[in-house]
Motif scaffolding. Structure first.
Motif, mmCIF file in Angstrom:
data_model
loop_
_atom_site.group_PDB
_atom_site.id
_atom_site.type_symbol
_atom_site.label_atom_id
_atom_site.label_comp_id
_atom_site.label_asym_id
_atom_site.label_seq_id
_atom_site.Cartn_x
_atom_site.Cartn_y
_atom_site.Cartn_z
ATOM 1 N N THR A 602 -0.268 -6.590 -7.368
ATOM 2 C CA THR A 602 1.084 -7.127 -7.250
ATOM 3 C C THR A 602 1.241 -8.376 -8.109
ATOM 4 N N GLN A 603 0.293 -9.285 -7.992
ATOM 5 C CA GLN A 603 0.363 -10.527 -8.757
ATOM 6 C C GLN A 603 0.329 -10.265 -10.256
ATOM 7 N N ASN A 604 -0.563 -9.398 -10.701
ATOM 8 C CA ASN A 604 -0.697 -9.132 -12.138
ATOM 9 C C ASN A 604 0.500 -8.396 -12.707
ATOM 10 N N LEU A 605 1.061 -7.444 -11.938
ATOM 11 C CA LEU A 605 2.240 -6.720 -12.412
ATOM 12 C C LEU A 605 3.470 -7.622 -12.444
ATOM 13 N N VAL A 606 3.596 -8.483 -11.441
ATOM 14 C CA VAL A 606 4.718 -9.422 -11.433
ATOM 15 C C VAL A 606 4.623 -10.364 -12.623
ATOM 16 N N ALA A 607 3.430 -10.914 -12.860
ATOM 17 C CA ALA A 607 3.242 -11.838 -13.981
ATOM 18 C C ALA A 607 3.548 -11.157 -15.308
#
Length: 627
Positions: A602-607
């Motif tokens: 989630t964090q990597n895709l959002v970033a």
């Protein structure tokens, strides 16, 4: 009234992806966390990602034994000690944490005499709980049996990726359906009645639909689209695709092993993107320099521009995004000299200088009755090819003939525990030796991917000096793609045939060099070494992928290139920005569970999606960072 419906345009795809992924992947995160919590609550050992728990039961008591292990990804490696059966009772069990990324072989040796009792090959799954039973297979014989059973089922940690995949599929279907509906006369008439006619007309003829010919002179976006011969959208789309994957894997790729670089020989998704970026840089070099030369710019003037840009790229890589920050504040004593941007800068300088030195402007259009027309993009530039072949011969000679102290000549291995531990300090062979000799050990990358599986201790730089030669070859192959686009301008069939032919040709060379094997070929595919087989393999993929994108974007215009087109137009800004602001909110935040793939993903895709959104906004504002 103005039309405030951004989701009707393919431009807002990045925003939709961001919001959808945050919602749905976060939902999967909670379900996976609860499942994993139930599983871990019964375990005495806290597991991390890519790990599983193994309980070792000894039914041979009082006989004791040692369990050794070796990963399938570790080629010709020494066995490593996993656990020793030291319990004082036949009812006790030893606990060990095992790697769950790849299959492994367990070898059980008796403590007395160190004789092998049994061997088992198994693939452990993440967060699983297993038992290894070592016992006599038959009470009447002394045969030993090793059996692995599952105590608690592992967690299916790939669920967030599956959810993300279906999100993208759903978005594609929605946008395709919207495009189809907006082409219907009934829908167009209804929109004209309900909304502002001028804005509705702009909506219908936006990237979601098909531009109308009578609006071509008024719509600036249509003018950009129609200017494909000057700036092909497929090139920026390809560049943006490579860049976005690079950003995603640099941010961690959700913690999944297949989004990380291969430890030594072979390929993962992370190993694809940098060579593709180099390839498309070479394509852009030919198109850009050809265009500027046609405008009357002198070669010397262009060379100084190329030199200045190369210096800027090198300095940005050296001082702004240097990876050795993890060793503390940067200093001249231990600063890493080479890196991604440094490799790009030198490659760009060499290939551009080669192009300026030998390029000859051909008439537009190119006459097709020339004697070398069928191979004119190769034969007519034979001096460039000759120099590239000489450079490659230099790489081969240095790699296979340069004496390296303490190492066999022509060594291509990782060192460490590889090659049965014979050459622990020979990581990279000649490539590593040259870097340590010229740059110094303290100025070389200290945490190479080879130490993950092969337990290497010698610093090694995957963007080292010797690899620059094959990086130049990769860019030159991209330059060849640019020549094809120029020589066969507006001849789409010829361009597609040439791209496909080059893809097959590169693939055949790779098959010969590698013998279609990860480790047994003459020259294995290796990103750390930037081996010539790595270059030909990635060039094969690059030609084929560029062919597909060119067909979809510039020939049939089925796809406008979004959302990858926008980062491709601001590639330097996105790359430098994602490195500089990597540890700042909203690109990174404190997670509730740092061992959750769902939260990492989630964090990597959002970033990554935020950088796509930033690139889109800058594109709309006509802000481009050029150096």
């Amino acid at each position: 009234m103005g039309l405030a419906w951004p989701c009707a345009s393919a431009h807002c795809l990045c925003l939709v992806v961001t919001l959808s992924l945050i919602l749905l992947v976060s939902c999967s995160s909670s379900s996976i966390n609860s499942q994993r919590a139930d599983s871990l609550s019964k375990r005495s050992t806290h597991l991390k990602m890519d790990q599983a728990l193994l309980l070792i039961h000894n039914e041979l008591f009082p006989e004791k034994f040692t369990v050794y292990w070796r990963s399938d990804q570790c080629y010709q490696c020494l066995y490593q000690t996993l656990a020793k059966s030291d319990q004082r009772s036949d009812r006790a069990s030893d606990v060990a944490v095992v790697d769950a990324r790849h299959p492994m072989t367990l070898q059980i040796n008796a403590t007395s005499g160190n004789t092998e009792l049994c061997r088992v090959h198994y693939r452990f799954r993440e967060f699983g709980n297993y038992s290894l039973w070592v016992k006599n297979s038959n009470s009447s014989t002394k045969d030993i049996a090793c059996n692995i059973i599952i105590n608690q089922n592992p967690v299916y940690t790939n669920l967030p990726i599956v959810i993300a995949f279906f999100i993208y599929v759903a978005i594609f279907i929605v946008l395709s359906l919207g495009s189809f509906l907006l082409r219907l006369n009934t829908v167009q008439n209804w929109l004209c009645k309900r909304m502002n006619p001028v804005e509705t007309d702009r909506l219908i003829n936006s990237e979601l639909g098909s531009p109308r010919a009578d609006l071509g002179s008024q719509d600036p976006h249509f003018a950009t689209w129609n200017a494909a011969p000057q700036r092909l959208r497929s090139l920026d789309t390809f560049r943006g695709l490579s860049l976005i994957i690079m950003v995603f894997v640099n941010y961690g790729g959700g913690g999944y092993w297949f989004f990380k670089h291969r430890s030594w020989n072979g390929l993962t998704i992370a190993d694809l993107v940098f060579p593709w970026f180099v390839f498309i840089m070479g394509t852009s070099i030919h198109l850009s320099l050809t265009s500027m030369l046609r405008k009357g710019n002198s070669k010397w003037k262009l060379f100084w521009k190329v030199l200045w840009r190369s210096i800027q790229l090198f300095l940005i890589g050296l001082f702004v995004i240097n990876e050795n920050y993890c060793r503390g504040p940067l200093s001249w004593n231990d600063i890493r000299i080479m890196g991604v941007l440094q490799r790009l800068s030198i490659t760009y300088l060499v290939v551009s200088a080669l192009e300026l030195l030998f390029t000859k402007l051909l008439p537009d259009p190119v006459p097709q009755n020339r004697t070398c027309f069928l191979l004119q993009d190769v034969i007519c530039y034979w001096p460039q090819w000759l120099i590239v072949i000489v450079l490659e011969a230099g790489w081969l000679c240095l790699t296979f003939l340069l004496p390296v102290p303490g190492c066999p000549t022509g060594y291509l291995g990782p060192g460490g525990i590889g090659d049965f531990g014979k050459y622990p300090n020979c990581t990279g062979g000649a490539a590593g030796y040259i870097d340590r000799l010229v740059l110094g050990e303290d100025h070389v990358y200290q945490h190479p991917s080879s130490n993950v599986v092969y337990n290497t201790t010698v610093p090694y730089d995957p963007e080292g000096i010797l690899g620059i030669i094959n990086s130049v070859v990769m860019a030159f192959l991209g330059l060849q793609a640019g020549k094809i686009l120029v020589f066969y301008k507006n001849q789409h069939k010829q361009v597609l045939v040439r791209f496909f032919t080059w893809s097959v040709f590169m693939g055949v060379i790779s098959a010969i060099l590698t013998k279609c094997s990860s480790n047994e070929g003459f020259i294995p595919v290796n990103k750390n070494l930037w081996s010539i087989s790595y270059v030909t393999t990635l060039a094969c993929f690059a030609f084929f992928l560029l062919m597909l994108i060119y067909f979809l974007v510039d020939v049939k215009k089925f796809w406008m290139g979004g959302p990858f087109f926008y980062p491709g137009m601001n590639s330097i800004l996105v790359y430098v920005g994602h490195e500089v602001f990597e540890n700042y909110f909203p690109f990174k935040w404190k997670m509730q569970d740092s061992q959750s793939h769902a939260q990492h993903l989630t964090q990597n895709l959002v970033a990554t999606s935020i950088w796509v959104l930033i690139a889109y906004i800058l594109y709309k504002k006509k802000i481009f960072w050029k150096i």
